[in-house]
Design a protein around this motif. Structure first.
Motif, PDB file in Angstrom:
ATOM      1  N   ASP A  92       0.778  -1.113   0.052  1.00 38.26           N
ATOM      2  CA  ASP A  92      -0.090   0.006  -0.005  1.00 38.26           C
ATOM      3  C   ASP A  92       0.918   1.110  -0.027  1.00 38.26           C
TER       4      ASP A  92
ATOM      5  N   LYS B 186       0.200  10.810  -0.281  1.00 37.38           N
ATOM      6  CA  LYS B 186      -0.205  12.187   0.422  1.00 37.38           C
ATOM      7  C   LYS B 186       0.328  11.763   1.802  1.00 37.38           C
ATOM      8  N   ARG B 187      -0.077  10.860   2.233  1.00 34.25           N
ATOM      9  CA  ARG B 187       0.445  10.517   3.716  1.00 34.25           C
ATOM     10  C   ARG B 187       2.122  10.155   3.855  1.00 34.25           C
TER      11      ARG B 187
ATOM     12  N   ASP C  99       0.945   5.230  -0.150  1.00 33.96           N
ATOM     13  CA  ASP C  99       0.039   6.457  -0.028  1.00 33.96           C
ATOM     14  C   ASP C  99       0.919   7.774  -0.089  1.00 33.96           C
TER      15      ASP C  99
END
Length: 160
Positions: free
Chosen positions: A66, A70-71, A68
């Motif tokens: 996973d 943005k995070r 991400d």
């Protein structure tokens, strides 16, 4: 018994002679490379099938990756296990042999790992899952550090 152990990741840049302190790279820009993207790229490259780490008679692969952006987090399961010893797997209730394990069979465990790399930071945290006292931090260390050095010509420190 399960546990999650945090580790600190840094990349040594050099020594500040005036301050007499070690300097570390911004992990989102190590000679133009982002640690988060390097981690993701490496996990992806080792997710297609099971890989043999012959030095330790261990198999591994990454799954359920996973990413991400943005995070600024990447997580996955590092599926790993040892081979090289013949043994039997028995049914605990009956004592009967359920499976004769050969030297090429490996019992694998799924270990969760997660990295969050804040922009502009010289330090980040990596979380490593351990099950029944068996972890994968040392395996990850040996596999990824060589790739990191190849990609950046810099070293990576992974410390408790």
């Amino acid at each position: 018994m399960h546990a999650i152990t945090p580790y600190l990741l840094k990349s040594y840049k050099g020594r500040d002679t005036e301050k007499k302190e070690s300097e570390h790279f911004d992990l989102s820009n190590i000679k133009g490379k982002d640690l988060l993207e390097l981690l993701h790229k490496y996990m992806q490259s080792k997710s297609a099938h099971v890989y043999d780490f012959k030095e330790e008679k261990r198999v591994f692969k990454f799954s359920d990756i996973d990413f991400d952006i943005k995070r600024r987090t990447v997580s996955a399961f590092l599926v790993a296990g040892f081979y090289g010893v013949r043994s039997d797997i028995i049914d605990k209730s009956t004592g009967e042999i359920r499976f004769p394990k050969s030297e090429s069979d490996a019992e694998v465990l799924r270990h969760y790992i997660q990295f969050t790399v804040p922009p502009g930071s010289t330090e980040t945290i990596g979380l490593f899952h351990k099950s029944r006292g068996v972890g994968i931090k040392s395996l990850f260390d040996k596999l990824f550090k060589a790739n990191f050095l190849l990609e950046t010509q810099a070293t990576l420190q992974i410390t408790p």
